[in-house]
Design a protein around this motif. Sequence first.
Motif, PDB file in Angstrom:
ATOM      1  N   GLU A  71      12.647  24.314  -0.177  1.00  0.00           N
ATOM      2  CA  GLU A  71      11.314  24.677   0.337  1.00  0.00           C
ATOM      3  C   GLU A  71      10.311  23.879  -0.500  1.00  0.00           C
ATOM      4  OE1 GLU A  71      12.127  29.196   2.014  1.00  0.00           O
ATOM      5  OE2 GLU A  71      11.155  29.008   0.058  1.00  0.00           O
ATOM      6  N   ILE A  72      10.262  22.576  -0.186  1.00  0.00           N
ATOM      7  CA  ILE A  72       9.606  21.591  -1.055  1.00  0.00           C
ATOM      8  C   ILE A  72       8.260  21.171  -0.474  1.00  0.00           C
ATOM      9  CG2 ILE A  72       9.810  19.218  -1.910  1.00  0.00           C
ATOM     10  CD1 ILE A  72      12.927  19.659  -1.764  1.00  0.00           C
ATOM     11  N   VAL A  73       7.221  21.217  -1.305  1.00  0.00           N
ATOM     12  CA  VAL A  73       5.953  20.582  -0.918  1.00  0.00           C
ATOM     13  C   VAL A  73       5.480  19.699  -2.071  1.00  0.00           C
ATOM     14  CG1 VAL A  73       5.147  22.283   0.773  1.00  0.00           C
ATOM     15  CG2 VAL A  73       4.599  22.596  -1.647  1.00  0.00           C
ATOM     16  N   GLY A  74       4.823  18.619  -1.717  1.00  0.00           N
ATOM     17  CA  GLY A  74       4.373  17.708  -2.763  1.00  0.00           C
ATOM     18  C   GLY A  74       3.511  16.597  -2.207  1.00  0.00           C
ATOM     19  N   ARG A  75       3.340  15.579  -3.046  1.00  0.00           N
ATOM     20  CA  ARG A  75       2.466  14.466  -2.705  1.00  0.00           C
ATOM     21  C   ARG A  75       3.275  13.172  -2.727  1.00  0.00           C
ATOM     22  NH1 ARG A  75      -2.820  14.809  -3.046  1.00  0.00           N
ATOM     23  NH2 ARG A  75      -2.816  16.522  -4.539  1.00  0.00           N
ATOM     24  N   VAL A  76       3.040  12.352  -1.722  1.00  0.00           N
ATOM     25  CA  VAL A  76       3.747  11.066  -1.662  1.00  0.00           C
ATOM     26  C   VAL A  76       3.296  10.191  -2.827  1.00  0.00           C
ATOM     27  CG1 VAL A  76       4.084   8.959  -0.305  1.00  0.00           C
ATOM     28  CG2 VAL A  76       3.988  11.189   0.846  1.00  0.00           C
ATOM     29  N   SER A  77       4.285   9.700  -3.603  1.00  0.00           N
ATOM     30  CA  SER A  77       3.939   8.858  -4.751  1.00  0.00           C
ATOM     31  C   SER A  77       4.275   7.388  -4.503  1.00  0.00           C
ATOM     32  CB  SER A  77       4.630   9.356  -6.021  1.00  0.00           C
ATOM     33  OG  SER A  77       5.976   9.662  -5.776  1.00  0.00           O
ATOM     34  N   ALA A  78       5.151   7.112  -3.541  1.00  0.00           N
ATOM     35  CA  ALA A  78       5.446   5.714  -3.165  1.00  0.00           C
ATOM     36  C   ALA A  78       6.151   5.725  -1.818  1.00  0.00           C
ATOM     37  CB  ALA A  78       6.350   5.057  -4.212  1.00  0.00           C
ATOM     38  N   VAL A  79       6.028   4.643  -1.064  1.00  0.00           N
ATOM     39  CA  VAL A  79       6.766   4.525   0.197  1.00  0.00           C
ATOM     40  C   VAL A  79       7.456   3.170   0.266  1.00  0.00           C
ATOM     41  CG1 VAL A  79       5.290   6.092   1.537  1.00  0.00           C
ATOM     42  CG2 VAL A  79       4.752   3.654   1.488  1.00  0.00           C
ATOM     43  N   GLY A  80       8.595   3.126   0.979  1.00  0.00           N
ATOM     44  CA  GLY A  80       9.310   1.873   1.180  1.00  0.00           C
ATOM     45  C   GLY A  80       8.543   0.958   2.124  1.00  0.00           C
ATOM     46  N   ALA A  81       8.928  -0.341   2.136  1.00  0.00           N
ATOM     47  CA  ALA A  81       8.176  -1.367   2.870  1.00  0.00           C
ATOM     48  C   ALA A  81       8.086  -1.081   4.369  1.00  0.00           C
ATOM     49  CB  ALA A  81       8.840  -2.720   2.631  1.00  0.00           C
ATOM     50  N   LYS A  82       9.091  -0.411   4.954  1.00  0.00           N
ATOM     51  CA  LYS A  82       9.082  -0.207   6.413  1.00  0.00           C
ATOM     52  C   LYS A  82       8.637   1.198   6.816  1.00  0.00           C
ATOM     53  CE  LYS A  82      12.171  -3.864   7.775  1.00  0.00           C
ATOM     54  NZ  LYS A  82      13.538  -4.215   8.137  1.00  0.00           N
ATOM     55  N   VAL A  83       8.105   1.972   5.883  1.00  0.00           N
ATOM     56  CA  VAL A  83       7.620   3.316   6.229  1.00  0.00           C
ATOM     57  C   VAL A  83       6.241   3.181   6.863  1.00  0.00           C
ATOM     58  CG1 VAL A  83       6.806   5.509   5.262  1.00  0.00           C
ATOM     59  CG2 VAL A  83       8.947   4.496   4.440  1.00  0.00           C
ATOM     60  N   SER A  84       6.107   3.754   8.083  1.00  0.00           N
ATOM     61  CA  SER A  84       4.818   3.612   8.763  1.00  0.00           C
ATOM     62  C   SER A  84       4.055   4.937   8.815  1.00  0.00           C
ATOM     63  CB  SER A  84       5.051   3.092  10.180  1.00  0.00           C
ATOM     64  OG  SER A  84       5.987   3.926  10.823  1.00  0.00           O
ATOM     65  N   GLY A  85       4.771   6.052   8.761  1.00  0.00           N
ATOM     66  CA  GLY A  85       4.120   7.339   9.010  1.00  0.00           C
ATOM     67  C   GLY A  85       3.473   7.986   7.796  1.00  0.00           C
ATOM     68  N   PHE A  86       3.748   7.497   6.616  1.00  0.00           N
ATOM     69  CA  PHE A  86       3.250   8.161   5.401  1.00  0.00           C
ATOM     70  C   PHE A  86       2.690   7.129   4.435  1.00  0.00           C
ATOM     71  CE2 PHE A  86       6.634  10.826   7.120  1.00  0.00           C
ATOM     72  CZ  PHE A  86       5.987  12.054   7.206  1.00  0.00           C
ATOM     73  N   ALA A  87       1.708   7.583   3.645  1.00  0.00           N
ATOM     74  CA  ALA A  87       1.119   6.704   2.621  1.00  0.00           C
ATOM     75  C   ALA A  87       0.995   7.481   1.318  1.00  0.00           C
ATOM     76  CB  ALA A  87      -0.250   6.226   3.085  1.00  0.00           C
ATOM     77  N   ARG A  88       0.920   6.763   0.239  1.00  0.00           N
ATOM     78  CA  ARG A  88       0.730   7.349  -1.083  1.00  0.00           C
ATOM     79  C   ARG A  88      -0.441   8.331  -1.041  1.00  0.00           C
ATOM     80  NH1 ARG A  88       1.655   5.952  -6.638  1.00  0.00           N
ATOM     81  NH2 ARG A  88      -0.241   6.464  -7.773  1.00  0.00           N
ATOM     82  N   GLY A  89      -0.248   9.524  -1.612  1.00  0.00           N
ATOM     83  CA  GLY A  89      -1.320  10.525  -1.656  1.00  0.00           C
ATOM     84  C   GLY A  89      -1.199  11.594  -0.579  1.00  0.00           C
ATOM     85  N   ASP A  90      -0.439  11.334   0.490  1.00  0.00           N
ATOM     86  CA  ASP A  90      -0.292  12.329   1.573  1.00  0.00           C
ATOM     87  C   ASP A  90       0.385  13.603   1.059  1.00  0.00           C
ATOM     88  OD1 ASP A  90      -1.311  10.509   3.363  1.00  0.00           O
ATOM     89  OD2 ASP A  90       0.604  10.072   4.372  1.00  0.00           O
ATOM     90  N   LEU A  91      -0.030  14.744   1.602  1.00  0.00           N
ATOM     91  CA  LEU A  91       0.653  16.003   1.307  1.00  0.00           C
ATOM     92  C   LEU A  91       1.784  16.184   2.306  1.00  0.00           C
ATOM     93  CD1 LEU A  91      -2.300  18.460   0.589  1.00  0.00           C
ATOM     94  CD2 LEU A  91      -0.815  17.274  -1.050  1.00  0.00           C
ATOM     95  N   VAL A  92       2.980  16.411   1.800  1.00  0.00           N
ATOM     96  CA  VAL A  92       4.154  16.471   2.671  1.00  0.00           C
ATOM     97  C   VAL A  92       5.094  17.592   2.244  1.00  0.00           C
ATOM     98  CG1 VAL A  92       4.114  14.012   3.277  1.00  0.00           C
ATOM     99  CG2 VAL A  92       5.397  14.777   1.254  1.00  0.00           C
ATOM    100  N   GLY A  93       6.030  17.891   3.132  1.00  0.00           N
ATOM    101  CA  GLY A  93       7.057  18.875   2.837  1.00  0.00           C
ATOM    102  C   GLY A  93       8.430  18.321   3.162  1.00  0.00           C
ATOM    103  N   VAL A  94       9.440  18.902   2.519  1.00  0.00           N
ATOM    104  CA  VAL A  94      10.842  18.621   2.849  1.00  0.00           C
ATOM    105  C   VAL A  94      11.534  19.977   2.905  1.00  0.00           C
ATOM    106  CG1 VAL A  94      13.005  17.537   2.108  1.00  0.00           C
ATOM    107  CG2 VAL A  94      10.830  16.363   1.713  1.00  0.00           C
TER     108      VAL A  94
END
Length: 357
Positions: A71-94
């Motif tokens: 039940e994970i929530v957090g902030r994106v700290s880095a994304v791979g070169a082909k990631v289009s849907g998320f950017a650094r700083g976004d609030l996300v869950g897993v």
Amino acid sequence: MHPTTYDAKAYSAVSDKSPMASTTIARRDPSERDVQIEILFCGICHSDLHSVRNEWSEFMATNYPIVPGHEIVGRVSAVGAKVSGFARGDLVGVGCIVDSCRHCFECDEGLENYCDHMIGTYNFPTPDAPGHTLGGYSQQIVVHEHYVLRIKHPEEQLPAVAPLLCAGITTYSPLRHWKAGPGKKVGIVGIGGLGHMGIKLAHAMGAQVVAFTTSESKREAAKMLGADEAVVSRNSHEMTAHAKSFDLIVNTVAAPHDLDAFIALLKRDATMALVGAPASPHPSPNVMNLIFKRRSIAGSMIGSIPETREMLDFCAEHGIVSDIELIRAEQINEAYERMLKGDVKYRFVIDNATLAN
Ligand code: NAP
Ligand code: ZN
Ligand code: ZN
């Protein structure tokens, strides 16, 4: 093995008898479709405790060391070169799923939760060290973007959003599948982490909601959560007053118990969906109770990624979050004991910043 990794602090257990303790784990560096997440909060699900203590050993033995948490929530700290849907700083869950085969019948239908090759957030095989997935009681996690979920709630609600990722979706999915809504009478059995979300969600869907609890002390609390009525299930008079009246019952109880007492409350053709996953089986229900009213007993497993997105949007729209008690990492063992006693209203959530200590 992924070529490069970095260290993260975590809490783990090394055997079914050992307590949860601070440790350091390796996370893979994000590959091109990965999202790296700084975990801010992680809920404590009863499944974490079942797994840490290897209580599902016959069905799914635990791999140690185990780092639980889905039940994970957090902030994106880095994304791979082909990631289009998320950017650094976004609030996300897993939530509970970090991978699946992506080409079977279940995956094609958008039901990754029923894929035979679903990879759970912890205790499932992975090429990453140590050979099984490690979950959210950690500072960071790296996940393929398909399994990352956008959070639209206000940031200050983040700790209380975390439990939506398992407790929320696990009750939302059967409520939607069996069409809870206006004109439907829905029972929620067990008012713990899952059950309290079930009450909130069924109420927001417009159903008439009856909560079933073994704890007299939760009777009034269940109404505050949105139940129209609360029944103490040990009281047979209160139970029989509801005979043959439910369209759906969602049973979240984490221990074996008499199912017949609840089956007798279903209408003709109605279903009791079991989501609680006790360590040992329930006593076998009486077939006659099923035959005479063509009733069903079913199971339901978390929810899919598209359905989790839908659930998060539904909750953001309706202002629904979990009722939580925020704890420090060093309180995890105590939280497990309190959860076993039903002494939590209604979900413990770890402040992952305390893992650094
Ligand atoms: P929880 O917070 O501990 O709540 C379980 C509730 O069940 C308790 O609050 C209590 O409610 C009731 N209960 C517990 N022991 C009982 C007993 N001996 N007799 C009668 N009632 C009892 O647990 P949770 O995190 O909600 O998880 C519930 C179960 O669902 C666990 O088995 C978990 O592994 C499982 N789960 C399944 C899925 C899935 O995909 N199907 C997903 C997540 C979790 P009252 O005090 O109100 O009686
Ligand atoms: Zn869970
Ligand atoms: Zn698949």
